[in-house]
Design an enzyme around this catalytic site. Structure first.
Site, PDB file in Angstrom:
ATOM      1  N   HIS A 138       0.809  -1.219   0.000  1.00 27.08           N
ATOM      2  CA  HIS A 138       0.000   0.000   0.000  1.00 27.08           C
ATOM      3  C   HIS A 138       0.841   1.267   0.000  1.00 27.08           C
ATOM      4  O   HIS A 138       0.377   2.320  -0.461  1.00 27.08           O
ATOM      5  CB  HIS A 138      -0.931   0.003   1.214  1.00 27.08           C
ATOM      6  CG  HIS A 138      -1.964  -1.087   1.165  1.00 27.08           C
ATOM      7  ND1 HIS A 138      -2.780  -1.388   2.230  1.00 27.08           N
ATOM      8  CD2 HIS A 138      -2.309  -1.955   0.182  1.00 27.08           C
ATOM      9  CE1 HIS A 138      -3.584  -2.385   1.911  1.00 27.08           C
ATOM     10  NE2 HIS A 138      -3.306  -2.754   0.672  1.00 27.08           N
ATOM     11  N   LEU A 383      -3.184  -9.615   5.578  1.00 24.95           N
ATOM     12  CA  LEU A 383      -3.050  -9.316   4.155  1.00 24.95           C
ATOM     13  C   LEU A 383      -1.827  -8.453   3.889  1.00 24.95           C
ATOM     14  O   LEU A 383      -1.595  -8.032   2.757  1.00 24.95           O
ATOM     15  CB  LEU A 383      -4.318  -8.622   3.638  1.00 24.95           C
ATOM     16  CG  LEU A 383      -5.620  -9.413   3.806  1.00 24.95           C
ATOM     17  CD1 LEU A 383      -6.809  -8.617   3.272  1.00 24.95           C
ATOM     18  CD2 LEU A 383      -5.540 -10.755   3.109  1.00 24.95           C
ATOM     19  N   PHE A 384      -1.056  -8.179   4.934  1.00 24.15           N
ATOM     20  CA  PHE A 384       0.290  -7.599   4.832  1.00 24.15           C
ATOM     21  C   PHE A 384       0.319  -6.253   4.108  1.00 24.15           C
ATOM     22  O   PHE A 384       1.298  -5.930   3.425  1.00 24.15           O
ATOM     23  CB  PHE A 384       1.240  -8.586   4.147  1.00 24.15           C
ATOM     24  CG  PHE A 384       1.082  -9.999   4.623  1.00 24.15           C
ATOM     25  CD1 PHE A 384       1.144 -10.296   5.979  1.00 24.15           C
ATOM     26  CD2 PHE A 384       0.813 -11.028   3.746  1.00 24.15           C
ATOM     27  CE1 PHE A 384       0.969 -11.593   6.440  1.00 24.15           C
ATOM     28  CE2 PHE A 384       0.635 -12.333   4.188  1.00 24.15           C
ATOM     29  CZ  PHE A 384       0.712 -12.612   5.540  1.00 24.15           C
ATOM     30  N   CYS A 385      -0.735  -5.463   4.264  1.00 26.82           N
ATOM     31  CA  CYS A 385      -0.814  -4.153   3.595  1.00 26.82           C
ATOM     32  C   CYS A 385      -0.545  -4.285   2.097  1.00 26.82           C
ATOM     33  O   CYS A 385       0.056  -3.407   1.474  1.00 26.82           O
ATOM     34  CB  CYS A 385       0.145  -3.155   4.241  1.00 26.82           C
ATOM     35  SG  CYS A 385      -0.305  -2.711   5.916  1.00 26.82           S
ATOM     36  N   ALA A 386      -1.017  -5.405   1.546  1.00 26.57           N
ATOM     37  CA  ALA A 386      -0.962  -5.648   0.099  1.00 26.57           C
ATOM     38  C   ALA A 386      -2.238  -6.399  -0.260  1.00 26.57           C
ATOM     39  O   ALA A 386      -2.219  -7.477  -0.838  1.00 26.57           O
ATOM     40  CB  ALA A 386       0.278  -6.445  -0.274  1.00 26.57           C
TER      41      ALA A 386
END
Length: 463
Positions: A138, A383-386
């Site tokens: 992100h 979701l690992f900022c993705a």
């Protein structure tokens, strides 16, 4: 609650770790022990480097040695101010050398990769079109809200990535200024992206390119000149220097032509009242233009210290050892049929020490919680900022429930997030061996403890 006896995976292996398997670059906290819900303690296995890497002992020692001499930088007449100014500006030189910058490139100190890319988003020309793959973190995906943005679908091979970008750039209308933003290594899959080829494609079509090196710089050498990228962004906290600073380095023209990222002291060279009562400002044309306010001297110095430590350790040796750790983890996970490793480019793609996976029959938050509570292993789930990338890899729809780090599914239900294990130069071999053993044991025998959801997280039920 009763439980099985403590497992050999969690305790015995840790106690018998061979010193020869120690990490090449010692990190702070390497001897920290944590309690297990099943009883006893174990040395903590920090396997969440992709989120924030622990501070190198070398970095901590350098910062501690400097701290008594801290002073405000620039224009101070006192000895400590002058010493701190020299240290701050020499750190800029060190970072430029670490990145193999071109003559004339600027190194701007920021707060993080996110801050660096938001800064760049503020200085792009008004008619610039930005091209970014949906696979980005992100920090790279979101800063361009005020620009025209073309989001590119996830490629399934490096060659497809280059071809997709070439088509998009060739078809842009109007054919004006353009910027490509791409990661060097995925924060989800760890896979290396074809940065040099993407840069060549961008330049062939009159575009510029910025490299998000947050996950690349801690693991591989990054050469601005060899990759031929226009800018590089990275964070200190992923480079073993978690003291709140980041870097944007690259071409100076867009930086010099734009209004300062923040207005204030340090960015201004001269301020004067006008006859009509207003104020005229002459802004710096150096990196200081975008460094308003008192800078984070310790954060900047810690980045420079980490750059020196990695360079002196030798990336050839660091990469070779990390590849051994990657092979160990991947081989171990491959022995568990219930585990699915997430990948864009396939099993043979080169990668850094970042691996995400899901486990059939397990909610990812539950699995991560059990690794922590029963084995003393710290990984990440979410979701690992993705979000778009992980959803693509999981085959979920955009409207499916689930959010970063806080899945709504209960233990045993389908998980719309994943588990990520990540490691680097500070990781002892025993940590990855314990992780592999713990995964096998959890899948085979199940968790020893009961867990419940609390504030959106899966935690041990201690009631």
């Amino acid at each position: 609650m009763s439980a099985r006896p403590n497992t050999a995976t969690a305790v015995s292996v840790a106690e018998s770790a061979d010193p020869c398997c120690a990490a090449p670059l010692p990190v702070l906290g390497r001897d920290v022990t944590v309690p297990l819900v099943t009883g006893g303690e174990v040395t903590y296995a920090a396997l969440d480097y992709a989120a924030s890497a622990p501070a190198l002992q070398r970095v901590w020692d350098d910062v501690a040695a400097y701290a008594p001499y801290y002073g405000s930088v620039h224009r101070g007449a006192g000895y400590l101010s002058q010493l701190s100014t020299d240290l701050f500006e020499n750190s800029r030189v060190t970072v430029a050398e670490f990145l193999d910058c071109r003559p004339g490139d600027q190194v701007v100190f920021t707060r993080s990769t996110t801050d660096s890319l938001n800064l760049l988003a503020r200085v792009v020309p008004a008619d610039c079109e930005v091209f970014v793959f949906e696979t980005e973190h992100h920090a790279s995906l979101l800063p361009w809200q005020d620009a025209r943005v073309t989001y590119l679908n996830a490629p399934r091979t490096p060659e497809q990535a280059v071809a997709t970008l070439e088509r998009a750039l060739a078809d842009r209308d109007p054919y004006g200024p353009a910027l490509v933003c791409v990661t060097g290594a995925s924060n989800v899959t760890g896979e290396l992206w074809p940065v040099k080829e993407l840069a060549a494609a961008a330049h062939a079509h009159g575009a510029r390119i910025v490299l998000d090196a947050a996950q690349l710089a801690p693991h591989h050498p990054v050469s601005v000149q060899e990759l031929d990228v226009d800018w590089v962004a990275f964070s200190g906290h992923k480079l073993y220097a978690p003291f709140g600073s980041g870097v944007l380095a690259g071409r100076s023209d867009w930086l010099q032509e734009a209004e300062p990222y923040l207005a204030g002291g340090g960015a201004s060279r001269k301020v004067a009242r006008r006859a009509d009562g207003g104020v005229d400002v002459e802004w710096h044309t150096t990196a200081a233009r975008h460094e308003a306010g008192s800078p984070n001297v310790i954060g900047v110095y810690s980045i420079a210290s980490a750059c020196k430590a990695l360079t002196e350790a030798g990336f050839d040796q660091l990469v070779a050892r990390e590849q051994h750790l990657i092979d160990t983890v991947r081989a171990g996970l491959a022995e568990v049929p219930e585990v699915k490793v997430l990948s864009l480019f396939g099993d043979d793609a080169p990668r850094v020490g970042v691996i995400s996976f899901v486990v059939e029959g397990w909610n990812s938050s539950h699995f991560a919680a059990a690794l922590s509570a029963e084995y003393g292993i710290g990984v990440r789930d979410g979701l690992f900022c993705a979000h778009p990338l992980v959803r693509t890899l999981l085959g979920s729809e955009a409207q499916d429930p689930g959010e970063c780090g806080a899945p709504e599914a209960a233990p045993g239900e389908r998980s719309l997030n994943a588990i990520r294990v990540s490691f680097g130069a500070g990781t002892p071999e025993e940590h990855v061996e314990r992780f592999v053993g713990a995964v096998k044991e959890l899948v085979r025998d199940g968790a020893q403890w009961k867990y419940r959801t609390e504030d959106g997280r899966c935690v041990p039920d201690r009631g």
